[in-house]
Every structure is written in C-alpha cells, then in structure tokens.
Design an enzyme around this catalytic site. Structure first.
Site, PDB file in Angstrom:
ATOM      1  N   THR A 123       9.720 -10.839  -6.630  1.00 30.67           N
ATOM      2  CA  THR A 123       8.247 -10.512  -7.083  1.00 30.67           C
ATOM      3  C   THR A 123       7.678 -11.668  -8.132  1.00 30.67           C
ATOM      4  OG1 THR A 123       8.779  -7.991  -7.218  1.00 30.67           O
ATOM      5  CG2 THR A 123       6.800  -9.022  -8.601  1.00 30.67           C
TER       6      THR A 123
ATOM      7  N   THR B 259       7.642  -1.592  -9.976  1.00 28.29           N
ATOM      8  CA  THR B 259       7.886  -2.181  -8.507  1.00 28.29           C
ATOM      9  C   THR B 259       9.373  -1.900  -8.473  1.00 28.29           C
ATOM     10  OG1 THR B 259       8.548  -4.308  -9.412  1.00 28.29           O
ATOM     11  CG2 THR B 259       6.262  -3.733  -9.093  1.00 28.29           C
TER      12      THR B 259
ATOM     13  N   ALA C 180       7.598  -5.283 -13.578  1.00 25.72           N
ATOM     14  CA  ALA C 180       8.077  -5.783 -12.408  1.00 25.72           C
ATOM     15  C   ALA C 180       9.254  -6.498 -12.124  1.00 25.72           C
ATOM     16  CB  ALA C 180       6.785  -7.113 -12.180  1.00 25.72           C
ATOM     17  N   ASP C 181       9.676  -6.275 -11.020  1.00 25.73           N
ATOM     18  CA  ASP C 181      11.285  -6.671 -10.670  1.00 25.73           C
ATOM     19  C   ASP C 181      10.925  -8.244 -10.859  1.00 25.73           C
ATOM     20  OD1 ASP C 181      12.850  -4.667 -10.077  1.00 25.73           O
ATOM     21  OD2 ASP C 181      12.552  -4.534  -8.027  1.00 25.73           O
ATOM     22  N   LYS C 182      12.006  -9.031 -11.011  1.00 28.12           N
ATOM     23  CA  LYS C 182      12.343 -10.354 -10.914  1.00 28.12           C
ATOM     24  C   LYS C 182      12.287 -10.818  -9.849  1.00 28.12           C
ATOM     25  CE  LYS C 182      15.760 -12.869 -12.409  1.00 28.12           C
ATOM     26  NZ  LYS C 182      16.170 -13.818 -11.514  1.00 28.12           N
TER      27      LYS C 182
END
Length: 821
Positions: free
Chosen positions: A333, A571, A328-330
């Site tokens: 997200t 993502t 997951a992108d930080k």
C-alpha cells in the site's frame, strides 16, 4: 463458491447420509466414482461436466417482475395517492383524476426502473468480486472463476481461501478450517487428509490439495456465507435523510389538518377539501427520496469501480466520506511490494551463498509469495536447487511466522531448513547466545537502511537447528505514496502506518514518506479485551503508525480510535485481518487480498497503492455533497409549497393552486431531480459529517423567502394588475414551478450559484421540465391559459428573486456555519 443473496446459517441440521456417499467413502473409491485422479480433469471433460451439473452456485430466487412492479403501488404514500384518485373520480373532477393517476403510475414506474438499474449495477460490481479457484486442468494450474468448478476437479487450498466447493482432501499436512459462517462454531476445526471440507468455510492455517465431489446446490450445506453483503443496508446517512422525510410528512399532515379544519368551519364541500388535502400531502411528501438515494448510490458505486475500488456494501460510500483516520498497511500500500534481496549477513564468514541456498530451499515458487520469489531470485546460480528434492513443505502462517521444508540432498541424506522472523528463528535454533548480539546488530543495521530481515536456520537431521544468517529484503516506497499522503493530510485524513515489520524499518519508511516517525511498538499495546488507560489511548491516537503488529492489535487499534470519536478506515489483505476490517467504519481489502479479507471488507481494491483509496474518499465526499444539496432542496421546496398554500387558504380564503397543478408540480419536480446524482460538485477538504442544524437552517431560510416572493407575485397579480383568480392560479403555478427548480442551483453550492458549473444533464433536466411547465401555463392545459407575455413576466420575476435569494443564502451560511479563520 459464488453466492448472491443467501445468508449464513446459524445452525445446520443435516439429514443422516448413506454410508456410501462421496463424503465418507475412501478417497480412492471417490476418485473411481468421479473418474478423476490427483492429476485432475482435462478442459474438454470439465466443459462436458459443467453442462451436465450446471454452474457451481446457488441459484438466486428471483422476484417476479410484475409483483415487484406492483409493490411500488402498495404502502402509505401510494395509498394516499390512490385515495386521491378515487376521490377525484367520486366528485367528478376527471382532469384531476387522470393527472393524479399519471403521477401514481409515473412514480411507480420510475422507482421500479431505477431500482432495477441500481440492482443491475451492483450485480455487475459483485461479479468482479467473484471468488477464483486454483484448479488443475490438462496437468496445469489455472485460476478460473469458482462457478466453473465441476465434480472431479482437483483444487489447491491455501491460507485465507474460501473453500469454493465440497472437496475431499488429498495427502498433505492437516489444515485448520473455519466453519463459523456455516455452523456457528467459533473455533476452527482440524481437517486431515481424506476428510471433507465444505464450501463457504475458510482455510485458517496450512495448504493442501482436494478433490471436488459436490458443487452448487448439491453441496453438503446447500448454502454458503455470502461473499458480498446485500447492498440495501440502511446507513447513518440514509437514516438522517429518512428522518428529514419523516419531518416533512409530519409537517405536511399538521398543516393539512389545519386546512381541513378551517375549510370544514367555513362550510366548503368536504369531498373536494379532502381530495385537495390529500393531493397537497402527496406533493409535500418526498416521494422521490428513496429513488434519488438508490440512483445516487448506484452512480457512485460505478464511478468508484472506474477508479478500481469495488464497493461490496453501498453504505461504505457514505462512511468513507467521514473517515478522518486511515490505518494503512505498509507492504503493497505504501511500498511497491516488489522485494529484492540484499547482501546477506552470515554467522560464518564467506558462507553468504549457503544462507541464500537454505532460504531458497525453504521457499516455494508456485505459491507466488513475494518474499519467496525475492529469495529465489537472489540465487546467483539458478541451477543450484537442481540436486535437492523437497519432501515436505510447511507454508508461512501468522502464528508461527516461519516456513519450513524437509529436503533430500544430492547425497540422499535428509535435512530441514527454515526461514522467518529473525527473533523466531533465533528461538528455534540451539545455542544462539554467542551469535545473538551480532544477529541483533545486523538486523538493526538492515532496518536503519529500510531493509526487512529474514532469519535462516538448518537442521542437519540431528534434531538441532543451527542459525545460519540473515537475509535482508528491500521493499522501496511507492513513487506516488509521499504525494498521496500529503494529499490525504490536506483533506483532513491522517494516514497511520500499520506493519508487522520491525520498529526501525517502520520509522525509516515513515520518515521517507513524511508521515512522522512517532511509531509505537504494538507489543506495548493491549488486545481487544483490554481497556486502555486514557494516557495509552491518547498515545495511540497521536501515533504516526504501529510496528510489529499482529492481527489482534489491528482490531484493538481500530476499537481505541473509534472510542476516541474517530471514523476509521482500515486496510488489510490476510485472513486474520478480517475482524479488524469488519470492526472499522470502512474496511478496505487491498489488491491481492485473500477471499476472507475481501468478504469482510466494505470496499475491495483491484489495483495496489494508497492513491486509489484517496480517490475513493474524494468520490465519496462528492456523493455526500450531492445528497446534502438534495436534502436542503427537498426541505426548502416542501416548506415553500406548504406554507404558501396554507397561508393563502387561511388568510385569503383562496386556493392559489388547483389539485391538478399541485400534482403536475410534483411530477415535473421529481422527474428532474434524479439528475442530481450526476451533478458536478467540489469535495470538501475535511471529513463529511451530517450537520442537521445547518441543513434545516439553510432550507428554512430558502423556504421562507420563497413564500415571501410567492406572496409578492400574488400581490402584483391581484392588487396591481387586477387579474382574475383563475389567471392568478396559473401565474402562481408557473412561478412555483420555475422558482422551485431554480432553487436546486442555490442549494448545490455553498458559494455563489456560479461558483461550480452544473452538470450538463442537470441543465437539460431542469430546463426541459420548465419548458414543459411554461407551455402548460401558456396554452392552458388543465388550467386557464396565461399567454407568452405573462409567462415572460413570471420568468423575469423568478430570475430576479433567484439572484436575491442567492445573496440571502450566502448570509445564512455566514450565520449558521461561519468559516473559521
């Protein structure tokens, strides 16, 4: 540009064009011919041109509805039913003839209607993914759908945009354009002011305005790469279910062959035997399987859309159910993507305001970039920029990792400002050796507090950049992120942070979210061409996240995790994320993603945050459970009917059902089973995998005990109550119909049948079809009347067997899939 079913052309053979076409004429001449200017069109004029030129889309070639309907009567399964209809007519079995014909028409009609509805649902979802364009109308920039573009419109193209129509570029910097989807060329092409760019290509670097000169089918290539892939791709799960279908067909044909051989040996009429065998085969073949699949998938896609996750590839629903690692992108997200500017670090004391001003001059408000807006928002005096004029602006791109602006000051002198990654700005500036330790210390301190850092530099016109300071930006974690990550972990999904930020920031954010702080610096990783050592691959698998990540690292991380046997979700939002999104088992474009990222992804989110992804995983697992219960049910029922019929014919020389009974059994069965797409189910707290041993095992047990109970009733009818064979046939028809449909309430739960309340629509469908079956048996439509007394007896017998079968099912689960402590 909006497209529907066309596919990318591998090679384009364009016809020679006249020299005076709009693609080659001087831009001023193009403006004159199109009666337009860099100020664009008025809304009124655009509306007139839209009615004249039509929408900016390739018209989809629609299949004739009548031909589409007739296609449902062409193929191996329809042919078998049609032969059965003909044989019924030849031997003069007119009740059989009309009932089998009804089955044929019903299956074709239901299949046609449901696929049409599924297609409409997918089309509606795809419409939500329509490309938007930035267009200048009435002197203002607006964002209409790309299909509303007309020749003469002025558009703004930025990094990651899919070019929505053929356009000529106005003055500005060169841009890099990816035309691989159109020409097959892998390397981006450079386009200068005055050059043409074509619809379907992707802006890889830079930003510029352009004048639209061709739309729709008038575009240079005529077709563009499809933004939303076709929904009818066969996934791993569908392949597994279709394997079940093939298994049932082979089993049916084998047993029917035995019946024909024995009947021929006994001297039975060959036409009657053949007709019966064909009908039995048709009843055994899972005719409704494709329809159930398409309906379940379409229903699932609509449910996910309500949760703000739009499915662009239906197979993603099944892949998502098996995801066990989510990268997951930080930013946006896991965090709020609402940056605020902190107190800057300045190389020279007391010049913090100068650092902010230089950073603000190197920002552009109209780009609506969160970093630029945060820096501009940090200006104490909003009028501070009034005396400056930005002559040239170079936007941020993932390669250079900085922005740059050429500015004319109040005194008329020109200078340059730049902001970007601190290490990039330090390398840009001259003589930074004496300030580097202090800058590194400031960046580390900001990072330890969870701040991102931007370096700022200025060139006073002498060609030498001077490092001014560091701007700290804070992006707080989303309020729901911590709880959502805990939920994901409880569901067997490990969330790994992937960020381009510094290692310290990644660790700080991961610590706040209880994700674990084993964060790898992506600089230590290889690229997509490198095979990691076993130790390195293991460290990637064990890591809680990755910092200072470039796009090629994302692709490599996914590749390594997949080779380690994981189903990976990824993502992304940028144009350079597209390869990783395609590589992942389930690519997810987050809210606000570029057109290129959305085109590569299987699922597109329309709201920010991680919780919507977890909701989508839960829903996909529910859909998997419905398909799983349908598969077990379908196998069990086929085994039950086939084995019972075959055994009765071979050992008792008795046809326990007539051809008409078999057809009505199949007709009512297939009609009700569609409702399973709407059933209530509980998702598992572990990623779903297709366990064929378990499915076949449970289905076989249920099928065999069904045969035993059927022969139990046969024994009671013939030996205890001494019914004649005609009444026994009606008795067996009602028993197989009622008990068969009750089986769905066994297969839909792993625990006792009452552990999950069935959906209302399933109750209505099953009870409705069984009420019809009971009335047919009681009053004797195409069979000997049974009466209400015997019908009640059959229902009581079937319900008793149902309760016993539920206990046997629980025992079978303990044997085939024991729950580990």
């Amino acid at each position: 540009m909006k497209t529907k079913t066309q596919k990318p052309a591998a090679k384009v053979n364009a016809k020679p064009e006249p020299k005076d076409d709009l693609k080659n004429l001087p831009i001023a001449e193009v403006e004159r011919k199109l009666a337009s200017s860099p100020e664009g069109l008025t809304q009124v004029e655009a509306a007139k041109r839209l009615s004249k030129y039509g929408p900016n889309e390739i018209e989809e070639k629609k299949t004739n509805l009548l031909l589409k309907l007739l296609s449902y009567f062409w193929g191996p399964i329809p042919w078998m039913i049609e032969v059965a209809v003909i044989l019924s007519g030849v031997v003069g079995h007119w009740p059989d003839f009309f009932i089998i014909l009804l089955l044929l028409l019903a299956n074709g009609g239901v299949g046609f209607w449901e696929e049409r509805e599924a297609g409409n649902a997918i089309a509606a979802l795809q419409a939500k993914l329509a490309v938007k364009a930035r267009v200048k109308r009435d002197g203002k920039w607006i964002n209409p759908a790309a299909c509303e573009l007309v020749p003469g419109d002025v558009i703004r193209l930025r990094l990651g945009d899919i070019v929505p129509a053929d356009a000529r570029l106005f003055d500005g910097d060169e841009v890099e354009v990816d035309q691989s989807a159109l020409t097959g060329e892998s390397l981006p092409a450079t386009r200068k002011p005055g050059d043409a760019v074509f619809s379907g290509s992707i802006i890889r670097q830079g930003e510029i305005c352009g004048l639209v000169y061709a739309t729709g089918e008038k575009t240079y290539f005529g077709k563009t790469a499809s933004l939303v892939q076709e929904a009818h791709t066969v996934s791993h799960f569908q392949k597994a279910v279709l394997k079940i279908g093939n298994y049932l067909i082979i089993l049916a044909v084998a047993l029917v062959a035995v019946i024909i051989a024995v009947a021929t040996f006994r001297g039975d009429p060959i036409l009657t035997t053949l007709q019966f065998a064909l009908v039995l085969t048709v009843a055994a073949i899972p005719v409704a399987m494709p329809t159930v699949l398409s309906v379940t998938m379409a229903v699932g896609a609509r449910l996910l859309a309500k949760k703000k996750a739009i499915v662009s590839k239906l197979v993603a629903i099944e892949e998502l159910a098996g995801v066990d690692i989510l990268c997951a992108d930080k930013t946006g997200t896991l965090t709020q993507n609402k940056l605020t500017l902190g107190e800057p670090f300045s190389v020279k004391d007391g010049e913090a305001d100068e650092v902010i001003l230089a950073g603000a001059l190197a920002s552009r408000e109209e780009n609506n970039d969160t970093i630029d807006l945060a820096v501009l928002g940090g200006l104490k005096n909003k009028k501070a920029l009034a005396g400056y004029k930005v002559i040239h602006f170079q936007p941020f791109d993932p390669v250079h990792k900085r922005t740059e602006a050429t500015v004319k000051g109040e005194d008329g002198k020109e200078f340059k400002v730049s902001k970007g990654a601190p290490q990039v700005i330090l390398e840009l500036a001259a003589s930074t050796a004496h300030v580097k330790p202090a800058v590194d210390k400031a960046v580390d301190e900001f990072a330890s507090r969870g701040f991102r850092s931007l370096g700022v530099a200025r060139d006073n016109g002498d060609g030498k950049w001077h490092f001014l300071g560091v701007l700290p930006l804070f992006d707080p974690p989303r309020k729901d992120a911590k709880a959502t990550i805990a939920t994901a972990l409880a569901m067997g999904v490990k969330v790994k942070m992937v960020t381009g930020d510094a290692l310290a920031i990644a660790k700080e954010t991961a610590g706040k979210l209880d994700m674990g702080t084993d964060i790898l610096d992506a600089a230590s990783l290889g690229d997509s061409k490198k095979n990691e050592t076993a130790a390195a691959a293991k460290s990637i698998e064990a890591a809680d996240g990755f910092a200072q990540v470039f796009p090629e690292h994302k692709f490599h991380i996914v590749d390594v995790l997949q080779k380690r046997g994981h189903i990976v979700g990824m993502t992304g939002d940028g144009v350079n994320d597209a390869p990783a999104l395609k590589k992942a088992d389930c690519g997810i474009a987050v809210s606000g993603a570029t057109d290129a990222a959305r085109a590569a992804a299987a699922i597109v989110l329309t709201t920010p945050g991680l919780s919507v992804i977890i909701d989508a995983i839960k829903e996909s697992r529910r859909i998997f459970q419905r398909m799983n219960s349908y598969a077990i049910y379908r196998i069990a029922e086929t085994l039950r009917v086939l084995l019972f019929m075959t055994a009765a014919i071979l050992f008792f020389n008795f046809y326990p059902l007539t051809a008409v009974m078999i057809v009505m059994l199949a007709l009512l069965n297939d009609g009700a089973i569609l409702s399973i797409a709407y059933d209530n189910v509980h998702y598992k707290d572990q990623p779903e995998t297709w366990n064929m041993r378990l499915v076949l095992g449970i289905a076989t047990v249920l099928g065999v005990i069904g045969v035993v109970s059927a022969f139990g009733l046969f024994y009671l009818g013939e030996r205890v109550f001494h019914l004649d064979r005609a009444h026994i046939q009606t008795l067996m028809y009602l028993k197989l119909s009622v008990a068969g449909h009750l089986t769905i309430f066994l297969t839909r739960t792993r625990g006792p049948f009452w552990s999950i309340r069935p959906a209302k629509i399933l109750w209505i469908a099953v009870l409705g079809t069984q009420a019809i079956a009971t009335l047919i048996a009681v009053y004797g439509f195409f069979m000997t009347p049974l009466g209400w007394g015997w019908a009640g007896f059959v229902w009581g017998y079937a319900l008793l067997c149902f309760l016993l079968n539920d206990r046997v099912k629980l025992l079978a689960y303990r044997i085939f899939d024991p729950v580990k402590p």
